[in-house]
Design a protein around this motif. Structure first.
Motif, PDB file in Angstrom:
ATOM      1  N   GLU A 158      57.611  24.216  63.602  1.00 30.69           N
ATOM      2  CA  GLU A 158      58.110  22.992  64.238  1.00 30.69           C
ATOM      3  C   GLU A 158      56.943  22.104  64.677  1.00 30.69           C
ATOM      4  OE1 GLU A 158      60.935  21.628  68.016  1.00 30.69           O
ATOM      5  OE2 GLU A 158      60.797  23.736  67.440  1.00 30.69           O
ATOM      6  N   LEU A 162      56.244  18.362  63.383  1.00 28.09           N
ATOM      7  CA  LEU A 162      56.162  17.279  64.367  1.00 28.09           C
ATOM      8  C   LEU A 162      54.860  16.501  64.195  1.00 28.09           C
ATOM      9  CD1 LEU A 162      57.332  15.881  66.883  1.00 28.09           C
ATOM     10  CD2 LEU A 162      56.124  17.571  68.281  1.00 28.09           C
ATOM     11  N   LYS A 171      61.592  10.206  59.308  1.00 27.67           N
ATOM     12  CA  LYS A 171      61.102  11.527  59.715  1.00 27.67           C
ATOM     13  C   LYS A 171      61.987  12.662  59.198  1.00 27.67           C
ATOM     14  CE  LYS A 171      58.411  10.104  63.746  1.00 27.67           C
ATOM     15  NZ  LYS A 171      58.206   8.773  63.197  1.00 27.67           N
TER      16      LYS A 171
END
Length: 245
Positions: A158, A162, A171
């Motif tokens: 993650e 990010l 995104k």
């Protein structure tokens, strides 16, 4: 060995000079290349140096560290596109052979094995250029990747998604997986340059400096290599002890 410079431009000039020196000393060198924002000024300096000091690059072989799964080479955020945009298409003459993992391969496992095998067949990497992720990954070898790994498919954490999603206008298009050169492949390079710039890399560089060698911090494995140079600007080095220079 740490080399710390005042500015990103100084870091990039030094790093590009190291790459140029390798090419001048061994015209048929095998280079391991990296992508990302840290590498843009490095390649800009390298292109300028190659223009000012004409060098035959027709015998070079290059291998890139990684590629997103599911992106074609024409996708603006693929690493194939990045390399063409910032290096390959800007050279006066084409590099002899350049290789990148195939993010669209039908048989990913076979493609990964073949990638590592080809590196062995050409005699291994003479110089490997690396960046570092905020979680200590090198290539896309995320924390707890086996140090014995070869080229493989990996699920991105993650944190990595990010960090890298800033490059994607949408995104939601940020891939969840990537193909990456394995840690063992990286360690077998004859020489390694790790480059980090900016205050956002200060914490991980301090953690790397203090860490023992363990799979929780992939970059820590570089402490086992006999010829590693870590090149930083003063912002990335801000949390290092003074005696690290």
């Amino acid at each position: 060995m740490y080399k710390i410079f005042n500015t990103v431009e100084e870091v990039s000039a030094y790093t590009s000079q190291c790459i140029l020196k390798t090419i001048q000393e061994k015209p048929n060198a095998v280079l391991g290349l990296a992508t990302g924002s840290t590498m843009k000024p490095v390649y800009a300096h390298l292109v300028q140096k190659l223009q000012n000091n004409p060098v035959d690059v027709s015998q070079l072989t290059t291998f890139n560290l990684d590629e997103y799964l599911g992106l074609s080479g024409e996708h603006a955020q693929s690493y194939n596109y990045f390399m063409c945009e910032h290096l390959f298409n800007r050279l006066g003459s084409p590099i002899g052979r350049y290789n990148l993992p195939n993010g669209l391969a039908e048989d990913i496992e076979a493609a990964c094995q073949a990638y590592s095998d080809i590196i062995k067949q050409v005699g291994g990497l003479d110089l490997q250029l690396l960046g570092i992720g905020s979680n200590g990954h090198i290539g896309f070898n995320e924390p707890y990747t086996s140090f014995s790994s070869r080229t493989h498919l990996i699920e991105l954490t993650e944190q990595t998604r990010l960090d890298n999603s800033r490059f994607f206008t949408d995104k939601s298009q940020m891939p969840t997986h990537a193909i990456t050169l394995g840690i063992q492949d990286i360690l077998e390079a004859k020489e390694i340059l790790l480059v980090a710039t900016g205050s956002n890399k200060a914490e991980i560089m301090a953690e790397l400096y203090a860490s023992d060698v363990n799979e929780a911090l992939p970059a820590s494995v570089l402490k086992q290599h006999s010829k590693v140079t870590i090149v930083l600007d003063k912002e990335a080095a801000a949390l290092l002890p003074a005696n690290s220079v």
